[in-house]
Design a protein around this motif. Structure first.
Motif, PDB file in Angstrom:
ATOM      1  N   ILE A 112     -41.782   9.668  32.859  1.00 34.73           N
ATOM      2  CA  ILE A 112     -41.664   8.575  31.837  1.00 34.73           C
ATOM      3  C   ILE A 112     -42.214   7.237  32.713  1.00 34.73           C
ATOM      4  O   ILE A 112     -43.272   6.269  31.776  1.00 34.73           O
ATOM      5  CB  ILE A 112     -40.704   8.359  30.629  1.00 34.73           C
ATOM      6  CG1 ILE A 112     -39.878   9.011  30.563  1.00 34.73           C
ATOM      7  CG2 ILE A 112     -40.481   6.207  30.133  1.00 34.73           C
ATOM      8  CD1 ILE A 112     -39.003   8.941  29.324  1.00 34.73           C
ATOM      9  N   VAL A 113     -41.862   6.942  33.264  1.00 35.64           N
ATOM     10  CA  VAL A 113     -42.561   5.118  34.769  1.00 35.64           C
ATOM     11  C   VAL A 113     -44.176   5.902  34.696  1.00 35.64           C
ATOM     12  O   VAL A 113     -43.885   4.425  34.629  1.00 35.64           O
ATOM     13  CB  VAL A 113     -41.071   5.785  35.688  1.00 35.64           C
ATOM     14  CG1 VAL A 113     -41.303   4.237  36.312  1.00 35.64           C
ATOM     15  CG2 VAL A 113     -39.539   5.241  34.975  1.00 35.64           C
ATOM     16  N   VAL A 114     -44.446   7.235  35.244  1.00 39.52           N
ATOM     17  CA  VAL A 114     -45.660   7.025  35.939  1.00 39.52           C
ATOM     18  C   VAL A 114     -46.448   6.519  34.626  1.00 39.52           C
ATOM     19  O   VAL A 114     -47.721   5.414  34.917  1.00 39.52           O
ATOM     20  CB  VAL A 114     -45.626   8.039  36.383  1.00 39.52           C
ATOM     21  CG1 VAL A 114     -47.208   8.548  37.013  1.00 39.52           C
ATOM     22  CG2 VAL A 114     -44.956   8.965  37.888  1.00 39.52           C
ATOM     23  N   LEU A 115     -46.137   7.129  33.640  1.00 35.27           N
ATOM     24  CA  LEU A 115     -47.463   6.834  32.434  1.00 35.27           C
ATOM     25  C   LEU A 115     -46.856   6.179  31.438  1.00 35.27           C
ATOM     26  O   LEU A 115     -48.029   5.110  31.163  1.00 35.27           O
ATOM     27  CB  LEU A 115     -46.877   7.929  31.655  1.00 35.27           C
ATOM     28  CG  LEU A 115     -47.165   9.416  32.139  1.00 35.27           C
ATOM     29  CD1 LEU A 115     -47.333   9.964  31.166  1.00 35.27           C
ATOM     30  CD2 LEU A 115     -49.255   9.279  32.391  1.00 35.27           C
ATOM     31  N   ALA A 116     -45.745   5.281  31.778  1.00 32.47           N
ATOM     32  CA  ALA A 116     -45.671   3.439  31.118  1.00 32.47           C
ATOM     33  C   ALA A 116     -44.703   2.233  31.507  1.00 32.47           C
ATOM     34  O   ALA A 116     -45.522   1.875  30.947  1.00 32.47           O
ATOM     35  CB  ALA A 116     -43.367   4.429  29.643  1.00 32.47           C
ATOM     36  N   ALA A 117     -44.887   2.540  32.656  1.00 30.42           N
ATOM     37  CA  ALA A 117     -44.755   1.700  33.797  1.00 30.42           C
ATOM     38  C   ALA A 117     -45.771   0.561  34.921  1.00 30.42           C
ATOM     39  O   ALA A 117     -45.380  -0.033  35.422  1.00 30.42           O
ATOM     40  CB  ALA A 117     -43.225   1.670  34.236  1.00 30.42           C
ATOM     41  N   GLY A 118     -46.271   2.076  35.036  1.00 31.34           N
ATOM     42  CA  GLY A 118     -46.997   2.024  36.246  1.00 31.34           C
ATOM     43  C   GLY A 118     -46.129   2.028  37.998  1.00 31.34           C
ATOM     44  O   GLY A 118     -45.845   2.939  37.573  1.00 31.34           O
ATOM     45  N   VAL A 119     -47.979   1.882  38.632  1.00 29.16           N
ATOM     46  CA  VAL A 119     -46.742   2.570  40.442  1.00 29.16           C
ATOM     47  C   VAL A 119     -46.865   1.370  41.169  1.00 29.16           C
ATOM     48  O   VAL A 119     -47.074   0.594  41.921  1.00 29.16           O
ATOM     49  CB  VAL A 119     -47.933   3.128  40.380  1.00 29.16           C
ATOM     50  CG1 VAL A 119     -47.933   4.986  39.757  1.00 29.16           C
ATOM     51  CG2 VAL A 119     -49.629   3.130  41.110  1.00 29.16           C
TER      52      VAL A 119
END
Length: 494
Positions: free
Chosen positions: A420-427
């Protein structure tokens, strides 16, 4: 002989031993089963166990030892120039030898005789058989593949003989030991107990193995990068080095990643805790049995949805929705339709992760609230309190320790989320307090550092293990504290 067929034969020997042991015990009893120490089935089970265990032990030893011995033998036959190359190159060469050996099984004797004459022709021939090779095989590779094929075939023949011999010998010895006074039940139950202990130890041994593997590589990382720079650094810039390089240039500050992990987890808990807790209170105290039987499974369906699906939902729906609604609000307020919420942001990731965590909070809290003794409710209602007052002043205080423990376990689940973080919060590894901007977490950077064909020789790769052991320690502390709270206050309300 294949392993599956070999196991089938061993199982057949075990079944035969069970039948034979059972019948022998009945024959020795002469119709008086009371003369036997155990039931006839225990004698048959004992014979079957002695047929299976030695054979399986021999097979496990072969599975572990045979590849090691064959691999070392084949590698020792490589030319000295190849043996002097780096270990990674030798592994690639050995993998190609293994691919050629698998392809040899598909060739006719005439094709095998001509395979070493022309490297390009050999590669084309193997490719035509469905064995693609990355490059033309060297002559020594073809010879090594032939030796590998020959040694593998011989090894399988030997293990087949040994396994079947062990099964037959064990069955015969156990069959001949069947006697009326033989404590067959005790021995069978002893074996079952050992099996249960072994099964229960798998989780412990797996945890120890995971921690040991991460800790070993983390120690290697800290030998290159000082621990204080990692734990107290405020800049994350690993600067990937070339393959095989050991340059430690770069900054490996944990603080930005830890801040993003805690920030996104905090936003997720702000969403999950009120919704999940109120849903649990309603279903435990107000909902009818019919509505509860329908609503509770529907809420728990959310727990079965893969996290990558939540990530797609955040990327395609929630993120663009928040961005567009912020642009509309900004336009109404200032006349400029520039969005102040980015599609990838802490808010997007936290909101979607909170939706994912709702069933965890709801299900755990519901079970805890339901476990509060009915006598406490009846006593409060009998004193004139309303249902809402009973829930606020009696049920929730009684269930509070369990609810707090459930929330801490849910928080550890949020901290470990990745997709979820990869797709929704970026890197983007940054330190900021604006929830409308992107941030990233520890788990995302672990994935980034281990993505691709990398060697575990540079700090740019080994830092993933340092991040992993840190995250493991944080979640372990949360779980231990949650169990401590639950166990300390649980008996107070029993």
């Amino acid at each position: 002989m294949s392993i599956s067929l070999l196991l089938l034969l061993v199982a057949a020997i075990g079944v035969t031993g069970y039948v034979g042991g059972n019948r022998r015990a009945q024959a020795l009893a002469g119709g008086r089963l009371s003369s036997l120490h155990s039931r006839p089935g225990y004698y048959g089970s004992l014979v079957a166990i002695w047929a299976l265990l030695p054979a399986i032990a021999v097979l496990l030893v072969w599975i572990v030892a045979s590849p090691v011995y064959i691999g070392s033998t084949i590698r020792s036959g490589f030319p000295e120039a190849v043996q002097a190359e780096p270990q990674a190159t030798q592994n690639l060469n050995y993998n190609m030898v293994g691919a050629i050996a698998r392809g040899l099984k598909l060739l006719t004797p005439e094709e095998r005789a001509t395979i070493s004459a022309d490297a390009a022709a050999a590669r084309a021939l193997l490719s035509s058989k469905g064995v693609p090779l990355a490059a033309d095989p060297a002559p020594y590779m073809v010879e090594a593949a032939q030796n590998l094929d020959r040694m593998t075939t011989t090894s399988r023949m030997i293990v087949t003989v040994l396994v079947l011999a062990a099964a037959l010998a064990g069955a015969v010895v156990a069959y001949r030991s069947v006697a009326p006074r033989l404590r067959a039940r005790n021995r069978v139950e002893g074996v079952m107990l050992a099996g249960l202990v072994g099964a229960s130890s798998i989780a412990i041994l797996t945890t120890i193995g995971i921690v040991a593997s991460m800790l070993t590589e983390a120690v290697h990382f800290f030998s290159m990068v000082p621990a204080w720079e990692f734990f107290f650094g405020t800049v994350w810039d690993p600067r990937f080095a070339a393959a095989g390089a050991t340059d430690s240039s770069g900054q490996f500050g944990l603080i930005p990643l830890l801040a993003g992990t805690l920030y996104i987890g905090f936003v997720a808990m702000l969403v999950a805790v009120p919704v999940g807790l109120f849903a649990a209170i309603y279903m435990a105290e107000y909902a009818s049995s019919h509505f509860r039987s329908v609503a509770k499974p529907l809420i728990e369906v959310l727990a079965g949805i893969p996290t990558i699906v939540y990530g797609f939902f955040a990327l395609a729906s929630v993120g663009p929705f928040l961005r567009d609604i912020s642009a509309q609000l900004n336009g109404l307020a200032t006349g400029s339709y520039a969005s102040f919420i980015q599609a990838q942001s802490v808010l997007t990731a936290g909101f979607v992760m909170g939706i994912m965590l709702i069933p965890y909070v709801s299900s755990l809290s519901d079970d805890i609230i339901t476990a509060v003794p009915r006598a406490l409710r009846d006593g409060s209602l009998g004193l004139g309190a309303t249902r809402s007052e009973t829930i606020k002043r009696v049920v929730l205080p009684a269930a509070l320790p369990g609810i707090v423990g459930a929330l801490l376990m849910t928080a550890s689940r949020a901290i470990g989320e990745t997709m979820i973080v990869v797709l929704a919060a970026g890197v983007a590894a940054r330190m900021q307090l604006n929830p409308f901007e992107p941030m990233t977490t520890v788990t995302v950077k672990i994935v980034n550092q281990l993505t691709g064909d990398l060697e575990f020789t540079s700090p740019q790769t080994l830092v993933a293990f340092a991040l992993g052991i840190t995250l493991f320690f944080i979640t372990l502390c949360l779980n231990i504290y949650a169990l401590y709270i639950v166990r300390k206050y649980r008996e107070q309300y029993e």
